[in-house]
Design an enzyme around this catalytic site. Structure first.
Site, PDB file in Angstrom:
ATOM      1  N   GLY A  14       0.773  -1.241   0.000  1.00  0.00           N
ATOM      2  CA  GLY A  14       0.000   0.000   0.000  1.00  0.00           C
ATOM      3  C   GLY A  14       0.806   1.294   0.000  1.00  0.00           C
ATOM      4  O   GLY A  14       0.338   2.313   0.504  1.00  0.00           O
ATOM      5  N   ARG A  68     -17.491 -16.414  -7.391  1.00  0.00           N
ATOM      6  CA  ARG A  68     -17.115 -15.159  -8.027  1.00  0.00           C
ATOM      7  C   ARG A  68     -18.263 -14.149  -8.075  1.00  0.00           C
ATOM      8  O   ARG A  68     -18.074 -12.945  -7.871  1.00  0.00           O
ATOM      9  CB  ARG A  68     -16.596 -15.462  -9.438  1.00  0.00           C
ATOM     10  CG  ARG A  68     -15.886 -14.289 -10.071  1.00  0.00           C
ATOM     11  CD  ARG A  68     -15.437 -14.614 -11.476  1.00  0.00           C
ATOM     12  NE  ARG A  68     -15.094 -13.368 -12.144  1.00  0.00           N
ATOM     13  CZ  ARG A  68     -13.882 -12.839 -12.140  1.00  0.00           C
ATOM     14  NH1 ARG A  68     -12.894 -13.432 -11.544  1.00  0.00           N
ATOM     15  NH2 ARG A  68     -13.651 -11.695 -12.754  1.00  0.00           N
ATOM     16  N   ILE A  95      -8.513  -9.730 -10.671  1.00  0.00           N
ATOM     17  CA  ILE A  95      -9.119  -9.233 -11.911  1.00  0.00           C
ATOM     18  C   ILE A  95     -10.567  -8.829 -11.594  1.00  0.00           C
ATOM     19  O   ILE A  95     -11.317  -9.604 -10.995  1.00  0.00           O
ATOM     20  CB  ILE A  95      -9.110 -10.324 -13.009  1.00  0.00           C
ATOM     21  CG1 ILE A  95      -7.681 -10.767 -13.323  1.00  0.00           C
ATOM     22  CG2 ILE A  95      -9.842  -9.838 -14.268  1.00  0.00           C
ATOM     23  CD1 ILE A  95      -6.854  -9.781 -14.114  1.00  0.00           C
ATOM     24  N   LEU A  96     -10.946  -7.623 -12.002  1.00  0.00           N
ATOM     25  CA  LEU A  96     -12.311  -7.160 -11.730  1.00  0.00           C
ATOM     26  C   LEU A  96     -13.291  -7.827 -12.686  1.00  0.00           C
ATOM     27  O   LEU A  96     -13.016  -7.968 -13.885  1.00  0.00           O
ATOM     28  CB  LEU A  96     -12.408  -5.639 -11.916  1.00  0.00           C
ATOM     29  CG  LEU A  96     -11.737  -4.766 -10.851  1.00  0.00           C
ATOM     30  CD1 LEU A  96     -11.873  -3.306 -11.253  1.00  0.00           C
ATOM     31  CD2 LEU A  96     -12.322  -5.016  -9.476  1.00  0.00           C
ATOM     32  N   ASN A 110      -5.854   2.437 -12.813  1.00  0.00           N
ATOM     33  CA  ASN A 110      -4.872   1.477 -12.304  1.00  0.00           C
ATOM     34  C   ASN A 110      -3.481   2.061 -12.475  1.00  0.00           C
ATOM     35  O   ASN A 110      -3.229   2.814 -13.409  1.00  0.00           O
ATOM     36  CB  ASN A 110      -4.985   0.163 -13.110  1.00  0.00           C
ATOM     37  CG  ASN A 110      -3.984  -0.886 -12.652  1.00  0.00           C
ATOM     38  OD1 ASN A 110      -3.854  -1.148 -11.460  1.00  0.00           O
ATOM     39  ND2 ASN A 110      -3.265  -1.486 -13.592  1.00  0.00           N
ATOM     40  N   HIS A 112       0.405   0.966 -13.147  1.00  0.00           N
ATOM     41  CA  HIS A 112       1.195  -0.181 -13.628  1.00  0.00           C
ATOM     42  C   HIS A 112       2.675   0.218 -13.692  1.00  0.00           C
ATOM     43  O   HIS A 112       2.999   1.306 -14.178  1.00  0.00           O
ATOM     44  CB  HIS A 112       0.706  -0.610 -15.020  1.00  0.00           C
ATOM     45  CG  HIS A 112       1.444  -1.796 -15.540  1.00  0.00           C
ATOM     46  ND1 HIS A 112       1.198  -3.083 -15.122  1.00  0.00           N
ATOM     47  CD2 HIS A 112       2.480  -1.885 -16.421  1.00  0.00           C
ATOM     48  CE1 HIS A 112       2.030  -3.919 -15.721  1.00  0.00           C
ATOM     49  NE2 HIS A 112       2.814  -3.213 -16.512  1.00  0.00           N
ATOM     50  N   GLU A 150     -12.043  -3.920 -20.029  1.00  0.00           N
ATOM     51  CA  GLU A 150     -12.184  -5.373 -19.837  1.00  0.00           C
ATOM     52  C   GLU A 150     -10.884  -6.138 -20.087  1.00  0.00           C
ATOM     53  O   GLU A 150     -10.762  -7.297 -19.699  1.00  0.00           O
ATOM     54  CB  GLU A 150     -13.301  -5.930 -20.740  1.00  0.00           C
ATOM     55  CG  GLU A 150     -14.716  -5.670 -20.226  1.00  0.00           C
ATOM     56  CD  GLU A 150     -15.225  -4.249 -20.461  1.00  0.00           C
ATOM     57  OE1 GLU A 150     -14.483  -3.426 -21.056  1.00  0.00           O
ATOM     58  OE2 GLU A 150     -16.360  -3.945 -20.039  1.00  0.00           O
ATOM     59  N   ASP A 153      -4.530  -4.270 -18.622  1.00  0.00           N
ATOM     60  CA  ASP A 153      -3.643  -3.122 -18.916  1.00  0.00           C
ATOM     61  C   ASP A 153      -3.876  -2.540 -20.309  1.00  0.00           C
ATOM     62  O   ASP A 153      -2.940  -2.015 -20.928  1.00  0.00           O
ATOM     63  CB  ASP A 153      -2.148  -3.516 -18.764  1.00  0.00           C
ATOM     64  CG  ASP A 153      -1.810  -4.029 -17.376  1.00  0.00           C
ATOM     65  OD1 ASP A 153      -2.457  -3.599 -16.407  1.00  0.00           O
ATOM     66  OD2 ASP A 153      -0.892  -4.859 -17.272  1.00  0.00           O
ATOM     67  N   ALA A 181       8.220   6.959  -9.066  1.00  0.00           N
ATOM     68  CA  ALA A 181       7.450   7.599 -10.157  1.00  0.00           C
ATOM     69  C   ALA A 181       5.960   7.312  -9.981  1.00  0.00           C
ATOM     70  O   ALA A 181       5.109   8.192 -10.202  1.00  0.00           O
ATOM     71  CB  ALA A 181       7.939   7.084 -11.513  1.00  0.00           C
TER      72      ALA A 181
HETATM   73  C1  GRF Z   1       3.129  -1.278  -7.598  1.00  0.00           C
HETATM   74  O1  GRF Z   1       4.331  -1.520  -8.273  1.00  0.00           O
HETATM   75  C2  GRF Z   1       2.005  -1.159  -8.604  1.00  0.00           C
HETATM   76  O2  GRF Z   1       2.401  -0.596  -9.801  1.00  0.00           O
HETATM   77  C3  GRF Z   1       1.649  -2.590  -8.823  1.00  0.00           C
HETATM   78  O3  GRF Z   1       1.776  -3.190  -7.555  1.00  0.00           O
HETATM   79  C4  GRF Z   1       2.701  -2.447  -6.750  1.00  0.00           C
HETATM   80  C5  GRF Z   1       1.962  -2.042  -5.529  1.00  0.00           C
HETATM   81  O4  GRF Z   1       2.741  -1.430  -4.583  1.00  0.00           O
HETATM   82  N1  GRF Z   1       0.366  -2.696  -9.468  1.00  0.00           N
HETATM   83  P1  GRF Z   1       2.078  -0.809  -3.282  1.00  0.00           P
HETATM   84  O5  GRF Z   1       1.172  -1.887  -2.663  1.00  0.00           O
HETATM   85  O6  GRF Z   1       1.311   0.412  -3.668  1.00  0.00           O
HETATM   86  O7  GRF Z   1       3.232  -0.505  -2.373  1.00  0.00           O
END
Ligand code: GRF
Length: 199
Positions: A14, A68, A95-96, A110, A112, A150, A153, A181
């Site tokens: 988190g 689910r 996965i949602l 999201n 990534h 859907e 990424d 970043a």
């Molecule tokens: C991050 O690298 C995010 O991009 C990926 O999972 C990691 C989560 O890190 N989807 P955190 O739980 O926010 O520390």
């Protein structure tokens, strides 16, 4: 201006959630409040971060709700009852269901840890992303915030930030640089959304 209500979905440490909590607390995102934190895992440290900040937390796990459909119903109830304007996936490892995506179309984002369209899609999560970037001989990597659709990424890109890949990097050092970043662009993307600047 009425604040937009954000629900943050988490599964792990988190730190991205913490970046949002901190930027909201220091006044950098005056247009948003975190209404609820929902974890797919009961042991996620993100839950502790939420509790420390006095934010409502919930667990909707596959263990507790193996069916689910039932799990999706619980998740939707949790989002709807918090009057969620924006869903933020911050290290959410589930996965949602398409029903959630349809209900919150263009209201789910999201983060990534790569420069999409590179090193994304199914199988590219956690350290694997950074290992693949290093194996690919890249000199630049980075982070992407995108809308969730859907696919995995595949949603529209909102913000990206580059970081250098150093010759001395391993997956751990590169992940740490990319994470910094992420901590910048996720609050920026939330700000853009809450100020109605994402059209
Ligand atoms: C991050 O690298 C995010 O991009 C990926 O999972 C990691 C989560 O890190 N989807 P955190 O739980 O926010 O520390």
């Amino acid at each position: 201006m009425e604040k937009k209500k954000i629900s943050v979905l988490v599964s792990g440490g988190g730190t991205n959630l913490q970046a949002l909590i901190d930027r909201i607390a220091d006044g950098s995102i005056p247009c948003a409040e975190i209404a609820r934190i929902i974890s797919s895992r009961p042991d996620a440290y993100a839950l502790t971060r939420g509790e420390k900040s006095g934010i409502s937390t919930m667990v909707v796990s596959a263990k507790e709700y193996p069916d689910r459909k039932e799990r999706t119903r619980k998740l939707l109830e949790a989002l709807d009852s918090a009057k969620t304007d924006l869903v933020v996936l911050a290290g959410y490892m589930s996965i949602l269901d398409p029903e959630v995506i349809a209900r919150y179309r263009r209201r789910i984002i999201n983060i990534h840890p790569s420069l999409i369209p590179k090193y994304c899609g199914s199988g590219f999560y956690g350290e694997r992303v950074h290992q693949a970037v290093l194996a690919g001989g890249e000199t630049v990597s980075g982070a992407t915030v995108h809308f969730v659709d859907e696919g995995v990424d595949t949603g529209e890109i909102i913000l990206q930030r580059q970081v250098p890949v150093l010759a001395s990097d391993d997956a751990v050092t590169l992940a740490a640089r990319v994470l910094l970043a992420e901590h910048q662009i996720l609050p920026e993307a939330v700000t853009l959304f809450c100020e109605d600047k994402l059209k």
